[in-house]
Design a protein around this motif. Sequence first.
Motif, PDB file in Angstrom:
ATOM      1  N   UNK A   1      29.973  -8.326 -33.960  1.00 55.14           N
ATOM      2  CA  UNK A   1      29.126  -8.563 -32.802  1.00 55.14           C
ATOM      3  C   UNK A   1      29.539  -7.679 -31.641  1.00 55.14           C
ATOM      4  N   UNK A   2      30.835  -7.632 -31.361  1.00 57.50           N
ATOM      5  CA  UNK A   2      31.328  -6.816 -30.252  1.00 57.50           C
ATOM      6  C   UNK A   2      31.027  -5.343 -30.479  1.00 57.50           C
ATOM      7  N   UNK A   3      31.147  -4.899 -31.730  1.00 53.41           N
ATOM      8  CA  UNK A   3      30.870  -3.496 -32.046  1.00 53.41           C
ATOM      9  C   UNK A   3      29.395  -3.179 -31.835  1.00 53.41           C
ATOM     10  N   UNK A   4      28.506  -4.073 -32.312  1.00 58.74           N
ATOM     11  CA  UNK A   4      27.072  -3.843 -32.152  1.00 58.74           C
ATOM     12  C   UNK A   4      26.666  -3.845 -30.683  1.00 58.74           C
ATOM     13  N   UNK A   5      27.238  -4.778 -29.893  1.00 58.25           N
ATOM     14  CA  UNK A   5      26.933  -4.820 -28.469  1.00 58.25           C
ATOM     15  C   UNK A   5      27.329  -3.513 -27.797  1.00 58.25           C
ATOM     16  N   UNK A   6      28.468  -2.975 -28.205  1.00 59.56           N
ATOM     17  CA  UNK A   6      28.948  -1.726 -27.630  1.00 59.56           C
ATOM     18  C   UNK A   6      28.024  -0.566 -27.998  1.00 59.56           C
ATOM     19  N   UNK A   7      27.595  -0.513 -29.254  1.00 59.45           N
ATOM     20  CA  UNK A   7      26.697   0.554 -29.704  1.00 59.45           C
ATOM     21  C   UNK A   7      25.347   0.455 -29.005  1.00 59.45           C
TER      22      UNK A   7
ATOM     23  N   UNK B   1      24.570  -0.771 -26.170  1.00 61.58           N
ATOM     24  CA  UNK B   1      24.593  -0.674 -24.708  1.00 61.58           C
ATOM     25  C   UNK B   1      24.015   0.645 -24.199  1.00 61.58           C
ATOM     26  N   UNK B   2      24.039   1.679 -25.017  1.00 55.49           N
ATOM     27  CA  UNK B   2      23.522   2.988 -24.601  1.00 55.49           C
ATOM     28  C   UNK B   2      22.097   3.250 -25.090  1.00 55.49           C
ATOM     29  N   UNK B   3      21.473   2.239 -25.686  1.00 54.77           N
ATOM     30  CA  UNK B   3      20.140   2.417 -26.258  1.00 54.77           C
ATOM     31  C   UNK B   3      19.093   1.790 -25.359  1.00 54.77           C
ATOM     32  N   UNK B   4      18.141   2.597 -24.930  1.00 52.27           N
ATOM     33  CA  UNK B   4      17.141   2.163 -23.957  1.00 52.27           C
ATOM     34  C   UNK B   4      15.805   1.896 -24.656  1.00 52.27           C
ATOM     35  N   UNK B   5      15.351   0.665 -24.569  1.00 51.88           N
ATOM     36  CA  UNK B   5      14.113   0.239 -25.216  1.00 51.88           C
ATOM     37  C   UNK B   5      13.085  -0.080 -24.136  1.00 51.88           C
ATOM     38  N   UNK B   6      11.952   0.588 -24.178  1.00 50.33           N
ATOM     39  CA  UNK B   6      10.888   0.352 -23.198  1.00 50.33           C
ATOM     40  C   UNK B   6       9.761  -0.423 -23.865  1.00 50.33           C
ATOM     41  N   UNK B   7       9.462  -1.595 -23.315  1.00 51.73           N
ATOM     42  CA  UNK B   7       8.418  -2.460 -23.857  1.00 51.73           C
ATOM     43  C   UNK B   7       7.188  -2.413 -22.958  1.00 51.73           C
ATOM     44  N   UNK B   8       6.027  -2.315 -23.569  1.00 55.09           N
ATOM     45  CA  UNK B   8       4.774  -2.167 -22.828  1.00 55.09           C
ATOM     46  C   UNK B   8       3.791  -3.262 -23.238  1.00 55.09           C
ATOM     47  N   UNK B   9       3.735  -4.374 -22.482  1.00 50.48           N
ATOM     48  CA  UNK B   9       2.727  -5.409 -22.767  1.00 50.48           C
ATOM     49  C   UNK B   9       1.334  -4.903 -22.389  1.00 50.48           C
ATOM     50  N   UNK B  10       0.447  -4.870 -23.344  1.00 49.12           N
ATOM     51  CA  UNK B  10      -0.870  -4.297 -23.097  1.00 49.12           C
ATOM     52  C   UNK B  10      -1.680  -5.030 -22.045  1.00 49.12           C
ATOM     53  N   UNK B  11      -2.491  -4.258 -21.295  1.00 43.88           N
ATOM     54  CA  UNK B  11      -3.471  -4.759 -20.331  1.00 43.88           C
ATOM     55  C   UNK B  11      -2.774  -5.445 -19.149  1.00 43.88           C
TER      56      UNK B  11
ATOM     57  N   UNK C   1       9.604 -12.289 -24.711  1.00 47.79           N
ATOM     58  CA  UNK C   1      10.424 -12.871 -25.773  1.00 47.79           C
ATOM     59  C   UNK C   1      11.224 -11.778 -26.491  1.00 47.79           C
ATOM     60  N   UNK C   2      10.570 -10.646 -26.765  1.00 44.18           N
ATOM     61  CA  UNK C   2      11.250  -9.532 -27.428  1.00 44.18           C
ATOM     62  C   UNK C   2      12.369  -8.998 -26.544  1.00 44.18           C
ATOM     63  N   UNK C   3      12.082  -8.854 -25.258  1.00 45.18           N
ATOM     64  CA  UNK C   3      13.100  -8.350 -24.327  1.00 45.18           C
ATOM     65  C   UNK C   3      14.316  -9.270 -24.274  1.00 45.18           C
ATOM     66  N   UNK C   4      14.089 -10.568 -24.253  1.00 44.25           N
ATOM     67  CA  UNK C   4      15.201 -11.519 -24.181  1.00 44.25           C
ATOM     68  C   UNK C   4      16.131 -11.362 -25.379  1.00 44.25           C
ATOM     69  N   UNK C   5      15.556 -11.165 -26.559  1.00 49.66           N
ATOM     70  CA  UNK C   5      16.388 -11.004 -27.758  1.00 49.66           C
ATOM     71  C   UNK C   5      17.129  -9.671 -27.723  1.00 49.66           C
ATOM     72  N   UNK C   6      16.444  -8.611 -27.336  1.00 53.56           N
ATOM     73  CA  UNK C   6      17.100  -7.301 -27.224  1.00 53.56           C
ATOM     74  C   UNK C   6      18.238  -7.356 -26.207  1.00 53.56           C
ATOM     75  N   UNK C   7      17.995  -7.997 -25.065  1.00 51.22           N
ATOM     76  CA  UNK C   7      19.041  -8.129 -24.048  1.00 51.22           C
ATOM     77  C   UNK C   7      20.246  -8.879 -24.606  1.00 51.22           C
ATOM     78  N   UNK C   8      19.988  -9.943 -25.357  1.00 51.26           N
ATOM     79  CA  UNK C   8      21.077 -10.733 -25.944  1.00 51.26           C
ATOM     80  C   UNK C   8      21.907  -9.915 -26.927  1.00 51.26           C
ATOM     81  N   UNK C   9      21.317  -8.865 -27.453  1.00 47.60           N
ATOM     82  CA  UNK C   9      22.005  -8.011 -28.430  1.00 47.60           C
ATOM     83  C   UNK C   9      22.485  -6.702 -27.818  1.00 47.60           C
ATOM     84  N   UNK C  10      22.540  -6.654 -26.501  1.00 47.84           N
ATOM     85  CA  UNK C  10      23.214  -5.558 -25.822  1.00 47.84           C
ATOM     86  C   UNK C  10      22.382  -4.352 -25.480  1.00 47.84           C
TER      87      UNK C  10
END
Length: 200
Positions: free
Chosen positions: A14-20, A22-32, A56-65
């Motif tokens: 878990x700690x390793x995945x959170x570290x990896x 942390x540098x990955x930027x995900x942009x979410x676009x809710x339509x309309x 909901x997707x953002x919350x899970x991604x945030x929880x995973x670093x």
Amino acid sequence: MGLASLPFAGSAAQAQDLSLNANRKIFLDPGHGGHDPGAVGNGLREKDLTLDIAKRTRAILDDHGYQTRMSRTSDVHVDLPDRAAAANAWGAHVFLSIHINAGGGTGFESHREVNATDHTRRFNSTVHRRTIAWMRQTASITDRGTKETNYVVLTHANMSAVLTENLFIDNEANANLLRSPNFRQDIAIGHFYGVDTFFN
């Protein structure tokens, strides 16, 4: 299923995945959004569903670093080029636009731009596969496949960009699924796994 089925039980992995992540930027676009409700049917509006699924997707991604941003976090209108421009300015690694379909069909499909790179094709394939798998834990969902479409948010994004069409709002059976918070959570988990599988 649900959040209890997600990874991270508290471990060195878990700690390793959170570290990896942390540098990955995900942009979410809710339509309309705002004065543009998107597709409307069966008492539902696309703009409301897409915002809920994206949050909901953002919350899970945030929880995973992961680092995350959204084109909108409330019921406001954002022009299509501005959505991609915001992702470009931030330096997002991937762009994921979330929509609900209409027009008399049924099921799930996803889109990438015409002549997409192999990197984008792989991102599309992974998000598509993982999202429909999570949907199918609840109901039999038609797989409408991956498609190539020159939507503005896809062609203006500098990074790999995918747009998902999550069932049909004007199909009563599909709408009944979309009405369920648990099903929308499954859609979000599928989107998360699509991103996470792609990177990890």
